[in-house]
Write a protein that holds these residues in place. Structure first.
Motif, PDB file in Angstrom:
ATOM      1  N   ASP A  74       0.879  -1.170   0.000  1.00 32.30           N
ATOM      2  CA  ASP A  74       0.000   0.000   0.000  1.00 32.30           C
ATOM      3  C   ASP A  74       0.918   1.222   0.000  1.00 32.30           C
ATOM      4  N   MET A  75       1.117   1.813  -1.200  1.00 33.77           N
ATOM      5  CA  MET A  75       2.066   2.910  -1.347  1.00 33.77           C
ATOM      6  C   MET A  75       1.703   4.102  -0.465  1.00 33.77           C
ATOM      7  N   GLU A  76       0.403   4.399  -0.353  1.00 32.71           N
ATOM      8  CA  GLU A  76      -0.018   5.537   0.479  1.00 32.71           C
ATOM      9  C   GLU A  76       0.361   5.296   1.936  1.00 32.71           C
ATOM     10  N   TYR A  77       0.139   4.084   2.422  1.00 32.59           N
ATOM     11  CA  TYR A  77       0.484   3.745   3.803  1.00 32.59           C
ATOM     12  C   TYR A  77       1.996   3.853   4.017  1.00 32.59           C
ATOM     13  N   ILE A  78       2.774   3.390   3.040  1.00 28.87           N
ATOM     14  CA  ILE A  78       4.239   3.456   3.160  1.00 28.87           C
ATOM     15  C   ILE A  78       4.707   4.898   3.216  1.00 28.87           C
ATOM     16  N   LEU A  79       4.188   5.742   2.318  1.00 30.37           N
ATOM     17  CA  LEU A  79       4.610   7.148   2.283  1.00 30.37           C
ATOM     18  C   LEU A  79       4.268   7.853   3.596  1.00 30.37           C
ATOM     19  N   GLN A  80       3.118   7.518   4.184  1.00 29.71           N
ATOM     20  CA  GLN A  80       2.713   8.156   5.441  1.00 29.71           C
ATOM     21  C   GLN A  80       3.634   7.771   6.597  1.00 29.71           C
ATOM     22  N   ASN A  81       4.346   6.660   6.463  1.00 29.35           N
ATOM     23  CA  ASN A  81       5.210   6.184   7.543  1.00 29.35           C
ATOM     24  C   ASN A  81       6.696   6.380   7.255  1.00 29.35           C
ATOM     25  N   VAL A  82       7.013   7.128   6.200  1.00 30.03           N
ATOM     26  CA  VAL A  82       8.406   7.481   5.907  1.00 30.03           C
ATOM     27  C   VAL A  82       8.643   8.905   6.412  1.00 30.03           C
ATOM     28  N   PRO A  83       9.500   9.096   7.435  1.00 32.38           N
ATOM     29  CA  PRO A  83       9.668  10.418   8.049  1.00 32.38           C
ATOM     30  C   PRO A  83      10.055  11.513   7.060  1.00 32.38           C
ATOM     31  N   ASP A  84      10.988  11.216   6.119  1.00 35.03           N
ATOM     32  CA  ASP A  84      11.439  12.244   5.164  1.00 35.03           C
ATOM     33  C   ASP A  84      10.279  12.745   4.320  1.00 35.03           C
ATOM     34  N   LYS A  95      -4.472  -9.833   4.826  1.00 32.54           N
ATOM     35  CA  LYS A  95      -3.410  -9.057   5.474  1.00 32.54           C
ATOM     36  C   LYS A  95      -2.077  -9.789   5.459  1.00 32.54           C
ATOM     37  N   ARG A  96      -2.109 -11.123   5.477  1.00 27.55           N
ATOM     38  CA  ARG A  96      -0.854 -11.864   5.557  1.00 27.55           C
ATOM     39  C   ARG A  96      -0.005 -11.727   4.295  1.00 27.55           C
ATOM     40  N   TYR A  97      -0.614 -11.264   3.191  1.00 27.52           N
ATOM     41  CA  TYR A  97       0.147 -11.059   1.957  1.00 27.52           C
ATOM     42  C   TYR A  97       0.633  -9.619   1.810  1.00 27.52           C
ATOM     43  N   ASP A  98       0.346  -8.762   2.802  1.00 22.93           N
ATOM     44  CA  ASP A  98       0.755  -7.354   2.763  1.00 22.93           C
ATOM     45  C   ASP A  98       2.195  -7.237   3.262  1.00 22.93           C
ATOM     46  N   ILE A  99       3.096  -6.759   2.414  1.00 25.69           N
ATOM     47  CA  ILE A  99       4.508  -6.614   2.793  1.00 25.69           C
ATOM     48  C   ILE A  99       4.872  -5.147   2.984  1.00 25.69           C
ATOM     49  N   SER A 100       3.858  -4.269   3.193  1.00 24.19           N
ATOM     50  CA  SER A 100       4.134  -2.839   3.346  1.00 24.19           C
ATOM     51  C   SER A 100       5.048  -2.574   4.537  1.00 24.19           C
ATOM     52  N   ASP A 101       4.769  -3.233   5.672  1.00 25.84           N
ATOM     53  CA  ASP A 101       5.591  -3.024   6.870  1.00 25.84           C
ATOM     54  C   ASP A 101       7.028  -3.495   6.653  1.00 25.84           C
ATOM     55  N   GLN A 102       7.190  -4.549   5.876  1.00 25.63           N
ATOM     56  CA  GLN A 102       8.541  -5.017   5.563  1.00 25.63           C
ATOM     57  C   GLN A 102       9.299  -3.983   4.735  1.00 25.63           C
ATOM     58  N   VAL A 103       8.591  -3.353   3.785  1.00 29.58           N
ATOM     59  CA  VAL A 103       9.213  -2.314   2.956  1.00 29.58           C
ATOM     60  C   VAL A 103       9.608  -1.124   3.829  1.00 29.58           C
ATOM     61  N   ILE A 104       8.721  -0.724   4.746  1.00 32.37           N
ATOM     62  CA  ILE A 104       9.025   0.403   5.643  1.00 32.37           C
ATOM     63  C   ILE A 104      10.252   0.082   6.490  1.00 32.37           C
ATOM     64  N   ARG A 105      10.309  -1.159   7.007  1.00 30.65           N
ATOM     65  CA  ARG A 105      11.475  -1.554   7.800  1.00 30.65           C
ATOM     66  C   ARG A 105      12.746  -1.506   6.962  1.00 30.65           C
ATOM     67  N   SER A 106      12.643  -1.929   5.714  1.00 34.93           N
ATOM     68  CA  SER A 106      13.803  -1.911   4.837  1.00 34.93           C
ATOM     69  C   SER A 106      14.299  -0.487   4.604  1.00 34.93           C
ATOM     70  N   LEU A 107      13.364   0.457   4.387  1.00 36.09           N
ATOM     71  CA  LEU A 107      13.747   1.857   4.186  1.00 36.09           C
ATOM     72  C   LEU A 107      14.354   2.439   5.464  1.00 36.09           C
ATOM     73  N   THR A 108      13.769   2.097   6.615  1.00 36.32           N
ATOM     74  CA  THR A 108      14.271   2.611   7.895  1.00 36.32           C
ATOM     75  C   THR A 108      15.660   2.054   8.176  1.00 36.32           C
ATOM     76  N   ARG A 109      15.853   0.767   7.856  1.00 41.08           N
ATOM     77  CA  ARG A 109      17.159   0.155   8.072  1.00 41.08           C
ATOM     78  C   ARG A 109      18.230   0.855   7.241  1.00 41.08           C
ATOM     79  N   ALA A 110      17.896   1.172   5.990  1.00 39.05           N
ATOM     80  CA  ALA A 110      18.871   1.809   5.098  1.00 39.05           C
ATOM     81  C   ALA A 110      19.318   3.157   5.658  1.00 39.05           C
ATOM     82  N   SER A 111      18.367   3.930   6.200  1.00 47.08           N
ATOM     83  CA  SER A 111      18.724   5.239   6.753  1.00 47.08           C
ATOM     84  C   SER A 111      19.532   5.099   8.042  1.00 47.08           C
ATOM     85  N   LYS A 112      19.224   4.046   8.840  1.00 47.04           N
ATOM     86  CA  LYS A 112      19.953   3.838  10.098  1.00 47.04           C
ATOM     87  C   LYS A 112      21.395   3.388   9.837  1.00 47.04           C
TER      88      LYS A 112
END
Length: 333
Positions: A30-40, A158-175
């Protein structure tokens, strides 16, 4: 040459069998959900919203000015000459065209708001696409869809939704950019455990149940601790009171109040203040209620898991029957 050809055919056959065995894996984001959870993106989007509010205020101010000119012309029309009326009407028309052009410039299909949003979203989208490709390669996904796009999705589990995994991946890259080698190693170990849990829904469910049990145990332990502290405080108060009474008797400052009054006063105090036995009984009752609640919750969790396992088995059985039926139809054809 024949041997090489044989090896190639065997390899292709193994790949085909593996794909048929594991089935097609499909996930979605869910691209909208991902964008809402990316701080930048959130910070930049807030700044853009402030700009949009400023543009709206400017448009409203221009519209108010035009309305005031129209109202003034309406009131003064009978006093003005034809030339002055035409001049004022031309001025109003010019301001209206100018306002329309400004609206299109700021909020039109190709206006500043749309263009700046596209510029803002593009780098985040590129990062999301890269993260999605990495996850798809590692976890063997065949398709990953975007739920927020124009694609019509009537239902998605919901079990096929990988949005949270994508958010974690983006957060990991910045950390990672701000970490030492030791911190990176610890983070990679934590990521490995999180990814393992994501790939095992049963393990994730078990982890959730264990966390709930731990929370219940902590709650019971906290209640017992509070009860112990209350009992200890009550004991200390009684001890201090006895010491004061003994000290008063020794110094001869005991109150001359009649015993009947003292006994009645003590009785009233004892009636207003719960006894240690009552407090202990209340504490035991609370602990028993907490234990009963934990047992009831555990029973409910077991029943839910049992129903889920039965449903999964039934679904797997139906899928197997359909697959066998399809194979039988193919063999008959």
């Amino acid at each position: 040459m024949k041997k090489l050809l044989f090896l190639v055919l065997v390899s292709l056959l193994n790949n085909t069998i593996e794909a048929q065995t594991r089935g097609i894996r499909i996930g979605y984001i869910d691209m909208e959900y991902i964008l809402q959870n990316v701080p930048d993106y959130t910070e930049a989007n807030n700044q853009l919203e402030l700009k949009a509010q400023k543009w709206k205020q400017e448009i409203e101010a221009k519209r108010t000015e035009i309305n005031e000119l129209k109202e003034a012309l309406k009131n003064e029309r009978v006093l003005l000459t034809k030339e002055l009326i035409e001049e004022k009407e031309e001025e109003i028309a010019f301001l209206e065209n100018e306002l329309l052009e400004y609206q299109q410039k700021r909020f039109g299909p190709n206006g500043d708001l749309v263009v700046q949003k596209a510029v803002l979203v593009k780098p985040i989208q590129d990062q999301v696409f890269t993260a999605v490709q990495d996850i798809a390669e590692v976890r063997k996904y065949d398709f990953i869809l975007d739920k927020s796009s124009d694609l019509t999705v009537l239902f998605a589990a919901k079990r096929y939704d990988i949005s949270d995994q994508v958010i974690r991946s983006l957060t990991r890259a910045s950390k990672r950019e701000q970490m030492s080698k030791k911190e990176l190693k610890a983070l990679e170990e934590k990521e490995r455990k999180e990814d393992f849990v994501d790939d095992n829904p049963a393990l994730a469910e078990r982890k959730r149940i264990l966390e709930e049990r731990k929370a219940q145990r902590d709650s019971i332990a906290e209640a017992r601790k509070l009860a112990t502290e209350a009992k200890k405080k009550e004991f200390e108060d009684r001890r201090a009171k006895l010491l004061e009474e003994r000290s008063a008797k020794k110094s001869g400052t005991v109150s001359d109040k009649p015993k009947s009054e003292e006994s009645s006063s003590d009785k009233e105090n004892s009636e207003s203040t719960p006894s240690p036995k009552d407090k202990a009984a209340e504490t035991r009752q609370k602990a028993a209620e907490a234990r009963q609640k934990a047992i009831d919750d555990r029973k409910r969790e077991i029943e839910e898991r049992k129903q889920k396992i039965l449903a999964d088995r039934e679904a797997a059985k139906k899928a197997k029957e359909e697959k066998d039926k399809e194979k039988q139809n193919e063999n008959n054809n």
